[in-house]
Motif scaffolding. Structure first.
Motif, PDB file in Angstrom:
ATOM      1  N   UNK A  52       0.146   2.271 -10.655  1.00  0.00           N
ATOM      2  CA  UNK A  52       0.983   1.067 -10.585  1.00  0.00           C
ATOM      3  C   UNK A  52       1.605   0.843  -9.213  1.00  0.00           C
ATOM      4  N   UNK A  53       1.759   1.911  -8.417  1.00  0.00           N
ATOM      5  CA  UNK A  53       2.301   1.758  -7.065  1.00  0.00           C
ATOM      6  C   UNK A  53       1.292   1.100  -6.128  1.00  0.00           C
ATOM      7  N   UNK A  54       0.061   0.897  -6.612  1.00  0.00           N
ATOM      8  CA  UNK A  54      -0.958   0.183  -5.858  1.00  0.00           C
ATOM      9  C   UNK A  54      -1.047  -1.268  -6.319  1.00  0.00           C
ATOM     10  N   UNK A  55       0.027  -1.768  -6.908  1.00  0.00           N
ATOM     11  CA  UNK A  55      -0.007  -3.116  -7.459  1.00  0.00           C
ATOM     12  C   UNK A  55       1.180  -3.970  -7.068  1.00  0.00           C
ATOM     13  N   UNK A  56       0.954  -5.269  -7.065  1.00  0.00           N
ATOM     14  CA  UNK A  56       1.999  -6.275  -6.882  1.00  0.00           C
ATOM     15  C   UNK A  56       1.818  -7.337  -7.955  1.00  0.00           C
ATOM     16  N   UNK A  57       2.898  -7.869  -8.450  1.00  0.00           N
ATOM     17  CA  UNK A  57       2.815  -9.005  -9.368  1.00  0.00           C
ATOM     18  C   UNK A  57       2.928 -10.274  -8.534  1.00  0.00           C
ATOM     19  N   UNK A  58       1.822 -11.031  -8.478  1.00  0.00           N
ATOM     20  CA  UNK A  58       1.771 -12.236  -7.656  1.00  0.00           C
ATOM     21  C   UNK A  58       1.306 -13.440  -8.464  1.00  0.00           C
ATOM     22  N   UNK A  59       1.750 -14.623  -8.060  1.00  0.00           N
ATOM     23  CA  UNK A  59       1.173 -15.829  -8.652  1.00  0.00           C
ATOM     24  C   UNK A  59      -0.257 -15.957  -8.146  1.00  0.00           C
ATOM     25  N   UNK A  60      -1.057 -16.778  -8.819  1.00  0.00           N
ATOM     26  CA  UNK A  60      -2.492 -16.824  -8.554  1.00  0.00           C
ATOM     27  C   UNK A  60      -2.826 -17.203  -7.109  1.00  0.00           C
ATOM     28  N   UNK A  61      -2.048 -18.124  -6.514  1.00  0.00           N
ATOM     29  CA  UNK A  61      -2.341 -18.543  -5.149  1.00  0.00           C
ATOM     30  C   UNK A  61      -2.004 -17.448  -4.141  1.00  0.00           C
ATOM     31  N   UNK A  62      -0.834 -16.833  -4.262  1.00  0.00           N
ATOM     32  CA  UNK A  62      -0.480 -15.756  -3.346  1.00  0.00           C
ATOM     33  C   UNK A  62      -1.364 -14.520  -3.575  1.00  0.00           C
ATOM     34  N   UNK A  63      -1.813 -14.321  -4.806  1.00  0.00           N
ATOM     35  CA  UNK A  63      -2.756 -13.231  -5.070  1.00  0.00           C
ATOM     36  C   UNK A  63      -4.042 -13.435  -4.274  1.00  0.00           C
ATOM     37  N   UNK A  64      -4.569 -14.651  -4.294  1.00  0.00           N
ATOM     38  CA  UNK A  64      -5.801 -14.943  -3.554  1.00  0.00           C
ATOM     39  C   UNK A  64      -5.579 -14.789  -2.051  1.00  0.00           C
ATOM     40  N   UNK A  65      -4.433 -15.256  -1.566  1.00  0.00           N
ATOM     41  CA  UNK A  65      -4.131 -15.126  -0.144  1.00  0.00           C
ATOM     42  C   UNK A  65      -3.986 -13.656   0.255  1.00  0.00           C
TER      43      UNK A  65
END
Length: 245
Positions: free
Chosen positions: A168-181
């Motif tokens: 889980x420390x290799x993860x971020x919770x992002x919205x779909x657009x910022x995830x793609x960026x």
């Protein structure tokens, strides 16, 4: 099973009134209080909580420490073993306990078992990351689950199967657009957890409102998770290998 649920539960929500704790207690034939206590015992060994001086139970058992140590080096196996036990206690197949997609169309055998373990790990990663951020984007604060992604910092394909892919420390919770960026290296984080925007994105043609929205988060610190703070090693990898300067 208690450790698996601990990972997916914000520390402040570990209580005997939590519906997920009540459900697990019923399955195990224990009281919600005893399951909550076990989760607090495990929290005693959480290094991130220790750094933040968050108080858990002062006397976690030796076995609790061994469980934490063993499975924090093999996150996929933690979730897989927990779901196997859950399925067994309910007299079900693991695919009936959690949604594994079209796993049933894959013929029985070693490949199917491996795919099942992989998908359980992916489920664990998504649930743990999103819950750690209380189901809100760590950049914008957006709290719409359908638009949120558990984004890998160090990409899945180059991550170690045991220690990195479902960590889980290799993860971020992002919205779909910022995830793609983020995935394309158009944004990254620095060591202070502040957002850096790539010059390539700055120079991209877009309307003024969108540019203002994107650039408005530059140099802003992300919203921190309840647990599993993004690992500095993962961030350094993203800076050095993924980010487009």
């Amino acid at each position: 099973m208690a450790f698996d649920l601990y990972c997916r539960t914000p520390f402040g929500k570990i209580s005997q009134g939590n519906p997920e704790i009540i459900k697990l207690a019923h399955l195990l034939g224990r009281t919600p209080g005893s399951v909550g206590l076990k989760m607090h015992n495990l929290a005693h060994y959480d290094p991130e909580l220790q750094k933040r001086n968050v108080t858990a139970m002062a006397h976690g058992s030796k076995l609790d420490g061994e469980i934490f140590s063993e499975f924090s080096r093999d996150w996929t196996n933690l979730s897989y073993q927990a779901q196997l036990i859950r399925a067994k206690l309910q007299n079900k197949d693991i695919s009936e306990v959690i949604d594994l997609g079209d796993i049933d169309v894959i013929p029985a055998g070693k490949y199917r078992d491996q795919m099942m373990k992989t998908r359980v790990g992916q489920y664990f990663f998504r649930m743990t990351v999103l819950n750690s951020y209380e189901n809100r984007c760590c950049v914008t604060g957006l709290k719409q689950p359908e638009l949120l992604v558990a984004s890998h910092i160090k990409p899945w394909k180059v991550s170690d199967e045991r220690t990195e892919r479902t960590n889980p420390a290799n993860g971020l919770c992002l919205n779909a657009l910022h995830d793609k960026a983020f995935d394309r290296g158009l944004i990254t984080l620095d060591k202070r957890y502040k957002i850096i925007v790539s010059r390539k994105l700055k120079d991209t043609e877009m309307d003024s409102e969108t540019k203002s929205w994107f650039m408005g988060y530059s140099d802003h610190q992300i919203i921190f998770p309840d647990k599993f703070l993004p690992g500095k090693d993962f961030i350094e990898y993203h800076n050095d290998v993924i980010f487009q300067r």
